[in-house]
Each structure stands twice: as structure tokens, then as C-alpha cells.
Design a protein around this motif. Structure first.
Motif, PDB file in Angstrom:
ATOM      1  N   ALA A 441      45.955  36.059  49.430  1.00 15.99           N
ATOM      2  CA  ALA A 441      46.942  35.374  48.606  1.00 15.99           C
ATOM      3  C   ALA A 441      46.243  34.411  47.661  1.00 15.99           C
ATOM      4  CB  ALA A 441      47.945  34.618  49.481  1.00 15.99           C
ATOM      5  N   VAL A 442      46.860  34.200  46.510  1.00 10.13           N
ATOM      6  CA  VAL A 442      46.410  33.216  45.527  1.00 10.13           C
ATOM      7  C   VAL A 442      47.647  32.474  45.039  1.00 10.13           C
ATOM      8  CG1 VAL A 442      45.232  32.831  43.323  1.00 10.13           C
ATOM      9  CG2 VAL A 442      44.513  34.719  44.799  1.00 10.13           C
ATOM     10  N   LEU A 467      30.866  31.993  51.434  1.00  7.21           N
ATOM     11  CA  LEU A 467      31.914  32.795  50.803  1.00  7.21           C
ATOM     12  C   LEU A 467      31.381  34.096  50.213  1.00  7.21           C
ATOM     13  CD1 LEU A 467      34.058  30.091  48.947  1.00  7.21           C
ATOM     14  CD2 LEU A 467      34.441  31.102  51.203  1.00  7.21           C
ATOM     15  N   GLU A 468      30.113  34.111  49.804  1.00  6.36           N
ATOM     16  CA  GLU A 468      29.589  35.309  49.153  1.00  6.36           C
ATOM     17  C   GLU A 468      29.675  36.540  50.049  1.00  6.36           C
ATOM     18  OE1 GLU A 468      25.629  36.842  46.700  1.00  6.36           O
ATOM     19  OE2 GLU A 468      25.567  34.984  47.837  1.00  6.36           O
ATOM     20  N   ALA A 469      29.581  36.327  51.351  1.00  8.26           N
ATOM     21  CA  ALA A 469      29.625  37.452  52.294  1.00  8.26           C
ATOM     22  C   ALA A 469      30.992  38.121  52.318  1.00  8.26           C
ATOM     23  CB  ALA A 469      29.262  36.967  53.697  1.00  8.26           C
ATOM     24  N   TYR A 470      32.018  37.465  51.774  1.00  8.58           N
ATOM     25  CA  TYR A 470      33.383  37.969  51.856  1.00  8.58           C
ATOM     26  C   TYR A 470      33.958  38.284  50.482  1.00  8.58           C
ATOM     27  CZ  TYR A 470      32.601  35.790  56.369  1.00  8.58           C
ATOM     28  OH  TYR A 470      32.063  35.415  57.573  1.00  8.58           O
ATOM     29  N   GLN A 471      33.104  38.766  49.574  1.00  9.24           N
ATOM     30  CA  GLN A 471      33.565  39.160  48.245  1.00  9.24           C
ATOM     31  C   GLN A 471      32.936  40.494  47.857  1.00  9.24           C
ATOM     32  OE1 GLN A 471      33.359  35.595  45.419  1.00  9.24           O
ATOM     33  NE2 GLN A 471      32.484  34.739  47.279  1.00  9.24           N
ATOM     34  N   LEU A 472      33.744  41.382  47.269  1.00  7.31           N
ATOM     35  CA  LEU A 472      33.212  42.629  46.739  1.00  7.31           C
ATOM     36  C   LEU A 472      32.284  42.323  45.574  1.00  7.31           C
ATOM     37  CD1 LEU A 472      36.460  44.835  46.698  1.00  7.31           C
ATOM     38  CD2 LEU A 472      34.584  44.937  48.353  1.00  7.31           C
ATOM     39  N   THR A 473      31.433  43.275  45.239  1.00  4.75           N
ATOM     40  CA  THR A 473      30.534  43.104  44.102  1.00  4.75           C
ATOM     41  C   THR A 473      30.892  44.094  43.006  1.00  4.75           C
ATOM     42  OG1 THR A 473      28.873  44.734  44.774  1.00  4.75           O
ATOM     43  CG2 THR A 473      28.731  42.526  45.770  1.00  4.75           C
ATOM     44  N   HIS A 486      42.378  40.308  38.073  1.00 13.43           N
ATOM     45  CA  HIS A 486      42.683  38.934  38.449  1.00 13.43           C
ATOM     46  C   HIS A 486      44.020  38.886  39.189  1.00 13.43           C
ATOM     47  CE1 HIS A 486      39.799  38.136  35.209  1.00 13.43           C
ATOM     48  NE2 HIS A 486      39.717  36.883  35.610  1.00 13.43           N
ATOM     49  N   VAL A 487      44.064  38.103  40.244  1.00  7.72           N
ATOM     50  CA  VAL A 487      45.364  37.791  40.844  1.00  7.72           C
ATOM     51  C   VAL A 487      45.979  36.638  40.060  1.00  7.72           C
ATOM     52  CG1 VAL A 487      46.601  37.087  42.914  1.00  7.72           C
ATOM     53  CG2 VAL A 487      44.648  38.630  43.105  1.00  7.72           C
ATOM     54  N   ALA A 488      45.289  35.487  40.018  1.00  7.34           N
ATOM     55  CA  ALA A 488      45.704  34.421  39.106  1.00  7.34           C
ATOM     56  C   ALA A 488      45.127  34.766  37.744  1.00  7.34           C
ATOM     57  CB  ALA A 488      45.191  33.071  39.581  1.00  7.34           C
ATOM     58  N   ARG A 489      46.011  35.083  36.800  1.00  6.84           N
ATOM     59  CA  ARG A 489      45.535  35.542  35.493  1.00  6.84           C
ATOM     60  C   ARG A 489      44.769  34.439  34.776  1.00  6.84           C
ATOM     61  NH1 ARG A 489      48.891  38.118  30.413  1.00  6.84           N
ATOM     62  NH2 ARG A 489      49.779  36.037  30.285  1.00  6.84           N
ATOM     63  N   PHE A 509      37.091  33.836  37.132  1.00  7.31           N
ATOM     64  CA  PHE A 509      36.250  35.029  37.180  1.00  7.31           C
ATOM     65  C   PHE A 509      35.455  35.154  38.481  1.00  7.31           C
ATOM     66  CE2 PHE A 509      37.134  34.827  32.678  1.00  7.31           C
ATOM     67  CZ  PHE A 509      37.242  36.163  32.321  1.00  7.31           C
ATOM     68  N   TYR A 510      35.646  34.252  39.412  1.00  4.73           N
ATOM     69  CA  TYR A 510      35.014  34.444  40.714  1.00  4.73           C
ATOM     70  C   TYR A 510      35.631  35.671  41.399  1.00  4.73           C
ATOM     71  CZ  TYR A 510      32.479  29.995  40.800  1.00  4.73           C
ATOM     72  OH  TYR A 510      31.607  28.968  40.538  1.00  4.73           O
ATOM     73  N   PHE A 511      34.800  36.447  42.088  1.00  3.98           N
ATOM     74  CA  PHE A 511      35.303  37.634  42.777  1.00  3.98           C
ATOM     75  C   PHE A 511      36.315  37.279  43.867  1.00  3.98           C
ATOM     76  CE2 PHE A 511      31.397  39.851  41.168  1.00  3.98           C
ATOM     77  CZ  PHE A 511      32.067  40.867  40.508  1.00  3.98           C
ATOM     78  N   SER A 512      36.353  36.034  44.269  1.00  8.42           N
ATOM     79  CA  SER A 512      37.345  35.616  45.266  1.00  8.42           C
ATOM     80  C   SER A 512      38.762  35.666  44.710  1.00  8.42           C
ATOM     81  CB  SER A 512      37.028  34.195  45.755  1.00  8.42           C
ATOM     82  OG  SER A 512      36.883  33.313  44.658  1.00  8.42           O
ATOM     83  N   ASN A 513      38.918  35.746  43.390  1.00 10.37           N
ATOM     84  CA  ASN A 513      40.229  35.839  42.741  1.00 10.37           C
ATOM     85  C   ASN A 513      40.495  37.255  42.223  1.00 10.37           C
ATOM     86  OD1 ASN A 513      42.680  34.892  41.427  1.00 10.37           O
ATOM     87  ND2 ASN A 513      41.541  34.856  39.488  1.00 10.37           N
TER      88      ASN A 513
END
Length: 674
Positions: A441-442, A467-473, A486-489, A509-513
Motif C-alpha cells: 500500500a501507498v 530496504l534494498e533487499a525488498y525491492q525489485l530491480t 508508480h503507485v503514488a504518481r 522514483f524509488y522502487f519501493s513506490n
């Protein structure tokens, strides 16, 4: 009146404390001075000769054959004498008979300095900056990406190959901690201030955007040295050099002839040396950065270090390509200290005698307006505007909008930062799934009265904490129809003051979003599957197509639906589950009737992704329809606040939003929005 015993005791304590707190520089220099070295004859002092060489450097170096000039002890058949001399190094030595046919002039046997005749020395020696062109060796820890940065590690700018982190210092103008190294390591020919700086440098890992630690702030190339500083963000720092235990670089000193020094370099590791010349001014040439970037030539000031016979390196090399930037530290009683005397910038080029060149630490500090950090322990470093990362504001509207809790399964799957599962950014918050490696969720806020138009940034992982371990590349997104969605545009977040809007833009632009979305679903202009365009993008646009966008204040929550039958997609060694559905909750105060309203939506990209997957999988049709928040909670495992639920506009019809009606602005008069 005589002092009382208590006063005398206090004065002794103060005097003792003052003595113990004398400059570490002086202690280190005094100890180093005890090293075995020639005792200078009475007469002119090293400081006076340094002044002379510095003042006349351009003239003394005008001969193209002269590579450097400095102050050292007179050499007779390779043996140092107790007499100071002005030492010239030349590319080639010539006999008096040969000089006439060469474009060079003879160097006088003596130079008049004030009222004293000072002898000269001529040594055949050339220098080159310690550039690293390529290195095929297996990476050691110095050349790998590190979460805690240390002096001695690989670093470089976007336009350079790389070098070594000198130390972390304090910017006098801002009080911030910054990274110090060479000009030719962090900037190089053709690059400008603001250039990204990465650890490790490109020579060790060419993913500059992903390894970025900051940007070039200031630099200098000239008599004060070859030096530059960069900002630091997203990593921790320690001033303990790699391979040198028990010290932290926390002071600067002035080198003297014969001082024993040591450094920790990216390539050659820990090596010792002995100061052989001071007040050295060197003709340096830095190779061109490309066809449009000419080579850079400069006279660089500093001092020279030769091999210490008591600590001779196995390969007789005290520096190698890639060591540029390494801090030369004072050695006291055979042990390293935290006193930095110089910043390594060059070494000999094919000379029989191995020496290194370093800028004076004091000159570098003064020129760049920086100071040492008198702190030995690692310190967490955040981005410069980290104070603006306050996350999603639940009180942005007159009622409490937000996420109340999650199911136990969803909660256990969430990554955390500093012990908190809500990860804050500028204008939005993320709840990141460890298994899916994208957000569950965001939540974000929009202030339409304060929008800014800003250019796009590059996608990159958030490397705070783990956090890097839990983001796609990027591996999952290349050369296929899967968009980095983007989830949050991005455009939703670019509002507020200049620093605020720019940070929010970059944070988006973080992969977490980011979630994997088919391009025909994500892009409003893509008509591959719907002649009216991608549905997720069109719902985003609907808010901005409102009749009064500049009065807009909206809170949104959204994310993918984690379905048990979501298909697996694999590419370039990376796997991910492709979500078939996405959801969004929109909350605002209606400008027309003044009512507080909340709507929920579920959208499907199932048809779009089916062409990417093996056939035979049961895929549902595209959906873009209103949904009840109670159903959405059960579907996602995300539970909303009571205020959010209480202001949901009841669904009168289950009709799909696109079933026979033209999409209209979200805030306009529509039956399903009343």
C-alpha cells in the motif's frame, strides 16, 4: 594572597588538561620528527624554501622538461646529505652537450634565495594521476558497495573511472558532513558541479544511479591541491580507514621531511612511506574526457612520499592506479594516528624510484572550506533534505484519512525502517512487502494549489536500512511490456516549496513506490487494449482534469491486490508475481456541495498481461468499477480508519465506470460519485 590548596589543585588540573588537549597534529609531527633523518645544517629553513618555490613555481616549471620542483635534502650518489636543496624532477636527463639540441635549458647548480645560495638537485622522474582505467581482479570489500562508507573505499563521479575516499569532513558553510577526495576522482575534465558521485566508482560497478551517494559540491585543481567534496545521502559513514584498526581521521597536520606516513588506498591497500620532498609543485596533465573535452593541465601543490625502508611493500609499490584520494596519515612511535597530513593524487610514471605525491591536508581544507570531523564512531547519514520526509499526512483533510491496521499475515510481511513499518517519504508513505518486493500500500496527499512542473528522475532502490533487499530491480522491467508503474504518481507529489517539490519528485522514483504494470494499463495514452487508453493512467488523469485543479486537496491510498493466483514472471534471473488487480481509495471535500467524500476503485490488468504468460491460465476480464470499502478491506488485508469508512459514498449501482459512459473528471457531477 596565596592560593588555597584547592585552588592550586584546580590550576594544576586545568594545566594538565590543557597540555593533554594540545593539537594532535603537533604531537604526531613531533613524534614523527624523531624518525631517523638528516639534521639540516644551519642556514635557510624549509619553510623559507617552500615560500620561495611556491612564489616562483610557474617560472621554475616553465621548461617543458621539468615535471616538478620542491624542497628536499641534497642527494649525493643517492645518499641524502644534511643540506637542503631545491629539487627539480625532469622527464629526461641530458648531458651538457645534448642540451643544446633539445628544447630545454640547463638547471643552475645553485639558486639565490634571499641572501643565501641554495644548491639544486636534478632527478629523472615523471608523474601521472592515479587514474584507474580497468581492473579485472576479483573485488574485495574496498571495491564493493558498502552500507557504511569508510576512507580507503572505491568512489567516483559519473564522468570518472574512480579512486579512493579520503575522509568525511564538515562543510563550514552548512555544517553538514561531506565526502572528500580528488578533483580527478569526483569530477574530472568536462564535468560540472552537481555531477552524481557513486560508491563504488564506475571502475568497480558502472551502475552510477543505483550506487549514488551524493553530488559534487565544490572542487579545486591548482596550487592548493587536487581536491573535491560531495554530499552524502542514504549511507552511514565511519572515519576509520579500511585496514587500519583503532583510529579515526579527526585532525590535520603539516608534514616535515623524514616523517613516516601511511595510507589506505582502494588498490594497493595499506602502505607506509616517508616524506622525501615538501613544497612540491608538479606539472600535471589529466587525460581528455572525450572528443569534446580537452585534456586539463595544472600546476598542483603538495609534497612527496618515498618508500619507507622499514615498511617496504612486497611489490615495491606504495601506490597504484585507483589510490587517488587516499589519506596519508602521520605515524607516531610506529603506530598510525588519526592525523591526516595529505591527500594522495599521483605517483611516478615508470621511474626507477617509486614515490607518491599528496596535496597538503591543510591547503585542501582551507581551499574547500571544510574542517576535520572529531568523531570516531560511525554515524547514520540521511539525505540533506531528510527532514522533509514526513510521510503521508492523515490530517491533510478535515477528517482522518488513512490506514488503521493490516491482517496478521500482511503485517508480518512488511519491511521496516528504524523499527517502523510505515516508511516515510516526502508527501507519501509506503508499506513495503518483503515477499513481493513492491508496495502492499501507498498513501499520499495532493495540494493542487502548489503544483510544480519538474523533470523526471531515474529509478533507483531505496537503500536506507535493509530496504534494498525488498525491492525489485530493473532486470524485471527491461525489453518487455512491463512498466515501472508508480503507485503514488510522480505528478501528484510535485507540490510545495522548491526543495520540497524536488525531493518528492525524486522520492517517487524509488522502487519501493513501483509495481509491475503492463504498459497498456499504466499509460493513459496507450490504446493497445482500450481505444480510450490505459485505465490506471486515465484514473490518475481524472483528478487533474477537474474543473478547479488549483483548489484541489486530495488524500489517496492505493496499491496492488495480492491475489493467490497472480502469475509468476521471470526474466534475467529475477522473479516476481504480476498483480492482476490494483486498487485506489480517493478522499476529498467536494467543492460543489461541501461534502466529505470517499470512493474506492478496483482495476484489472489481467487481459494486458495474459499475452506475456503461458496459455491456459484463467484470467478475468478488465475491470474498472466502484467497489465497497468493506469488500476492498477483505480483498487486500488493508483496513482503513473509521473516518474513512464513515464518509464512503454509497454505491447505488454496480455499473462499471466505463460501461457506456464517457469518463468525466473525478470531481464533476456523476451519479456514481454522489
Amino acid at each position: 594572597m596565596k592560593d588555597s590548596p584547592a585552588n592550586r589543585k584546580r590550576k594544576k588540573t586545568v594545566a594538565r588538561d590543557a597540555a593533554s588537549s594540545r593539537s594532535a597534529n603537533s604531537r604526531a609531527n613531533q613524534s614523527a620528527a624523531k624518525a631517523k633523518k638528516p639534521k639540516a645544517k644551519p642556514g635557510i629553513t624549509p619553510d623559507r624554501l617552500e615560500e620561495y618555490v611556491r612564489a616562483n613555481a610557474s617560472r621554475l616549471l616553465s621548461d617543458p622538461n621539468v615535471t616538478s620542483v620542491g624542497v628536499g635534502y641534497k642527494l649525493v650518489k643517492g645518499v641524502k646529505q644534511p643540506q637542503l636543496a631545491v629539487q627539480f624532477t625532469v622527464s629526461s636527463k641530458f648531458t651538457p652537450q645534448e642540451i643544446g639540441a633539445k628544447t630545454t635549458n640547463p638547471i643552475p647548480e645553485k639558486i639565490r634565495v634571499g641572501s643565501t645560495d641554495v644548491p639544486t638537485d636534478v632527478i629523472e622522474r615523471s608523474f601521472k594521476a592515479s587514474y584507474l582505467v580497468r581492473d579485472a581482479k576479483v573485488k574485495d570489500d574496498r571495491r564493493k558497495r558498502a552500507e557504511t562508507l569508510q576512507p580507503g573505499m572505491s568512489v567516483g563521479g559519473a564522468a570518472t573511472t574512480g579512486g579512493t575516499i579520503t575522509a568525511f569532513v564538515q562543510d563550514r558553510s552548512t555544517g553538514r558532513r561531506v565526502l572528500l577526495s580528488n578533483w580527478h576522482v569526483l569530477q574530472g575534465p568536462g564535468a560540472q558541479l552537481g555531477t552524481p558521485v557513486a560508491q563504488p566508482g564506475k571502475c568497480d560497478d558502472n551502475r552510477v544511479d543505483e550506487n549514488k551517494v551524493g553530488e559534487l559540491l565544490r572542487s579545486h585543481l591548482g596550487p592548493a591541491g587536487d581536491c573535491a567534496i560531495a554530499s552524502i545521502g542514504g549511507r552511514a559513514i565511519s572515519n576509520n580507514p579500511v585496514g587500519i584498526a583503532g583510529i579515526s581521521i579527526n585532525a590535520i597536520g603539516k608534514p616535515e621531511l623524514g616523517d613516516i606516513v601511511m595510507k589506505s588506498g582502494r588498490t594497493s591497500g595499506v602502505t607506509y612511506g616517508r616524506v622525501s620532498r615538501i613544497g612540491v609543485n608538479t606539472n600535471m596533465t589529466y587525460p581528455a574526457g572525450g572528443l569534446l573535452t580537452p585534456a586539463v593541465r595544472a600546476i598542483v601543490g603538495g609534497f612527496e612520499i618515498e618508500i619507507d625502508p622499514k615498511h617496504r611493500p612486497a611489490d615495491n609499490e606504495i601506490s597504484r592506479a585507483g589510490d587517488s584520494g587516499a589519506a596519508w596519515l602521520a605515524v607516531s612511535k610506529g603506530k598510525p594516528t588519526g592525523v591526516m597530513l595529505g591527500v594522495h593524487f599521483a605517483g611516478t610514471d615508470g621511474a626507477a624510484t617509486e614515490v607518491a605525491l599528496a596535496c597538503y591536508a591543510a591547503s585542501v581544507m582551507n581551499k574547500l572550506e571544510i574542517d576535520p570531523l572529531a568523531v570516531a564512531t560511525p554515524q547514520a547519514i540521511q539525505d540533506e533534505n531528510d527532514s522533509l520526509r514526513t510521510g503521508f499526512d492523515r490530517d491533510f483533510l478535515p477528517f482522518d484519512v488513512g490506514i488503521r491496521t493490516f491482517t496478521s499475515t500482511r503485517s508480518k510481511d512488511l519491511a521496516d525502517l528504524d523499527g517502523k513499518k510505515e516508511i516515510p517519504y516526502c508527501h507519501f508513505s509506503v508499506w513495503l512487502s518483503k515477499k513481493r518486493k513492491y508496495p502492499l500500500a501507498v498513501a499520499w496527499n495532493i495540494d493542487g494549489s502548489r503544483f510544480s512542473s519538474l523533470p523526471r528522475k531515474g529509478f533507483r532502490p531505496d537503500r536506507r536500512g535493509n530496504l534494498e533487499a525488498y525491492q525489485l530491480t530493473d532486470a524485471i522491467y527491461k525489453n518487455n511490456p512491463v512498466d515501472r508503474g508508480h503507485v503514488a504518481r510522480r505528478a501528484d507529489l510535485c507540490w510545495g516549496g522548491k526543495d520540497e517539490a524536488e525531493l518528492a519528485n525524486a522520492d517517487s522514483f524509488y522502487f519501493s513506490n513501483i509495481t509491475p504494470q503492463h504498459e497498456a494499463f499504466n499509460q493513459s495514452g496507450n490504446r493497445d487494449y482500450d481505444k480510450r487508453g490505459g485505465k490506471w493512467g486515465r484514473l490518475e488523469n481524472a483528478i487533474f482534469d477537474s474543473e478547479h485543479p488549483h483548489k484541489l486537496r486530495v488524500s489517496l491510498i492505493g496499491g496492488p491486490v495480492f491475489g493467490e493466483k497472480d502469475p509468476t514472471f521471470e526474466q534475467d534471473g529475477e522473479k516476481c508475481r504480476l498483480p492482476k488487480q490494483f486498487w485506489k481509495v480517493v478522499a476529498y471535500v467536494d467543492e460543489q456541495d461541501g461534502k466529505e467524500k470517499v470512493f474506492g476503485f478496483v482495476l484489472s490488468q489481467a487481459d494486458a498481461i495474459k499475452d506475456m504468460l503461458p496459455q491456459g491460465i484463467d484470467l478475468s476480464d478488465w475491470i474498472w468499477a466502484r467497489t465497497r470499502l468493506s469488500d476492498l478491506q477483505q480483498k487486500t488485508g488493508v483496513f482503513f480508519t473509521d473516518d474513512t469508512l464513515a464518509r464512503e459514498v454509497p454505491i447505488i449501482s454496480e455499473q462499471g465506470v466505463l460501461d457506456g459512459v464517457k469518463l468525466k473528471p473525478l470531481l464533476s457531477e456523476e451519479l456514481y460519485f454522489k
